[in-house]
Design an enzyme around this catalytic site. Structure first.
Site, PDB file in Angstrom:
ATOM      1  N   CYS A   4       7.802 -16.249   0.301  1.00 54.54           N
ATOM      2  CA  CYS A   4       7.450 -14.923  -0.522  1.00 54.54           C
ATOM      3  C   CYS A   4       5.899 -15.250  -0.744  1.00 54.54           C
ATOM      4  O   CYS A   4       5.345 -15.960  -1.535  1.00 54.54           O
ATOM      5  CB  CYS A   4       8.212 -14.823  -2.039  1.00 54.54           C
ATOM      6  SG  CYS A   4       7.492 -13.561  -2.854  1.00 54.54           S
ATOM      7  N   CYS A   7       4.860 -15.225  -4.575  1.00 49.95           N
ATOM      8  CA  CYS A   7       5.505 -16.399  -5.166  1.00 49.95           C
ATOM      9  C   CYS A   7       4.307 -17.607  -4.762  1.00 49.95           C
ATOM     10  O   CYS A   7       3.726 -18.372  -5.787  1.00 49.95           O
ATOM     11  CB  CYS A   7       6.824 -16.912  -4.810  1.00 49.95           C
ATOM     12  SG  CYS A   7       7.902 -16.165  -5.592  1.00 49.95           S
ATOM     13  N   ASN A  87       6.697   0.318  -5.988  1.00 52.64           N
ATOM     14  CA  ASN A  87       7.426   0.882  -4.929  1.00 52.64           C
ATOM     15  C   ASN A  87       8.707   0.007  -4.734  1.00 52.64           C
ATOM     16  O   ASN A  87       8.603  -1.406  -4.843  1.00 52.64           O
ATOM     17  CB  ASN A  87       6.605   0.450  -3.718  1.00 52.64           C
ATOM     18  CG  ASN A  87       5.063   1.265  -3.486  1.00 52.64           C
ATOM     19  OD1 ASN A  87       5.342   2.543  -3.960  1.00 52.64           O
ATOM     20  ND2 ASN A  87       4.075   0.788  -3.277  1.00 52.64           N
ATOM     21  N   THR A  95       6.191  -3.547   0.713  1.00 44.66           N
ATOM     22  CA  THR A  95       6.069  -4.557   2.023  1.00 44.66           C
ATOM     23  C   THR A  95       6.335  -5.785   1.537  1.00 44.66           C
ATOM     24  O   THR A  95       6.367  -6.780   2.222  1.00 44.66           O
ATOM     25  CB  THR A  95       4.630  -4.469   2.627  1.00 44.66           C
ATOM     26  OG1 THR A  95       3.624  -4.623   1.729  1.00 44.66           O
ATOM     27  CG2 THR A  95       4.849  -2.833   3.158  1.00 44.66           C
ATOM     28  N   HIS A 100       6.541  -5.852  -8.133  1.00 53.29           N
ATOM     29  CA  HIS A 100       5.250  -5.851  -8.608  1.00 53.29           C
ATOM     30  C   HIS A 100       4.747  -4.267  -8.923  1.00 53.29           C
ATOM     31  O   HIS A 100       5.470  -3.402  -8.256  1.00 53.29           O
ATOM     32  CB  HIS A 100       4.214  -6.391  -7.550  1.00 53.29           C
ATOM     33  CG  HIS A 100       4.384  -5.616  -6.203  1.00 53.29           C
ATOM     34  ND1 HIS A 100       5.364  -5.808  -5.169  1.00 53.29           N
ATOM     35  CD2 HIS A 100       3.599  -4.794  -5.553  1.00 53.29           C
ATOM     36  CE1 HIS A 100       4.964  -5.222  -4.196  1.00 53.29           C
ATOM     37  NE2 HIS A 100       4.053  -4.488  -4.267  1.00 53.29           N
ATOM     38  N   HIS A 102       1.258  -1.883  -9.054  1.00 51.63           N
ATOM     39  CA  HIS A 102       0.053  -1.703  -8.705  1.00 51.63           C
ATOM     40  C   HIS A 102      -0.812  -0.731  -9.797  1.00 51.63           C
ATOM     41  O   HIS A 102      -0.163   0.265 -10.201  1.00 51.63           O
ATOM     42  CB  HIS A 102      -0.222  -0.566  -7.383  1.00 51.63           C
ATOM     43  CG  HIS A 102       0.452  -1.012  -6.182  1.00 51.63           C
ATOM     44  ND1 HIS A 102      -0.496  -1.986  -5.153  1.00 51.63           N
ATOM     45  CD2 HIS A 102       1.720  -1.239  -5.794  1.00 51.63           C
ATOM     46  CE1 HIS A 102       0.346  -2.202  -4.356  1.00 51.63           C
ATOM     47  NE2 HIS A 102       1.745  -2.008  -4.485  1.00 51.63           N
TER      48      HIS A 102
END
Length: 114
Positions: A4, A7, A87, A95, A100, A102
Site C-alpha cells: 500500500c 502505508c 473518493n 486510485t 484518505h 483530499h
C-alpha cells in the site's frame, strides 16, 4: 500492508512532506496538487476505503476531522474556505485503496462540485 502506497508513506519508506501528525493520523502534501493547498490526510491504520469502516475502526474519523481543523488553521485557509474530498471506489476516482481525504483550498473553488 506492505504494497500500500500510503502505508509505505506513513512508515517513512517513501518520502513525503508532512503537514500534520498524531499517533492515528498523518497528513502530507500531495505531489500533484490540484490547488495551491492540497493535503492528503490518512489514518495510520490501513483501512481500504470508507466502505471498510466498522465499529472497530470508525473512531479514526473523529481524529481525521479534528486534524482537518488544525491543518486549515496552520495553513491559513480556515476562514477563506476549503474542500474535503473522499473518493470511494474505482468509479469515484479512488486510485490508492487506503482511506484518505483530499483537503484542497488556497483559491476560489467556485460552486461547481465537479
Amino acid at each position: 500492508m506492505s504494497d500500500c502506497l500510503f502505508c509505505r508513506i506513513v512508515n517513512r519508506e517513501i518520502p513525503s512532506t508532512p503537514v500534520y501528525e498524531t499517533d492515528k493520523v498523518y497528513a502530507f502534501l500531495d505531489i500533484e496538487p490540484e490547488a495551491p493547498v492540497h493535503v492528503l490526510i490518512v489514518p495510520k491504520q490501513h483501512i481500504s476505503s470508507h466502505n471498510a469502516l466498522t465499529e472497530d475502526n470508525v473512531d479514526v474519523m473523529k481524529d481525521i476531522h479534528l486534524a482537518v481543523n488544525e491543518i486549515v488553521k496552520k495553513l491559513g485557509i480556515s476562514d477563506s474556505g476549503y474542500r474535503l474530498i473522499n473518493n470511494c471506489g474505482p468509479d469515484s476516482g479512488q486510485t490508492v485503496f487506503h482511506l484518505h481525504y483530499h483537503l484542497v483550498g488556497g483559491k476560489s473553488l467556485g460552486t461547481k462540485i465537479l
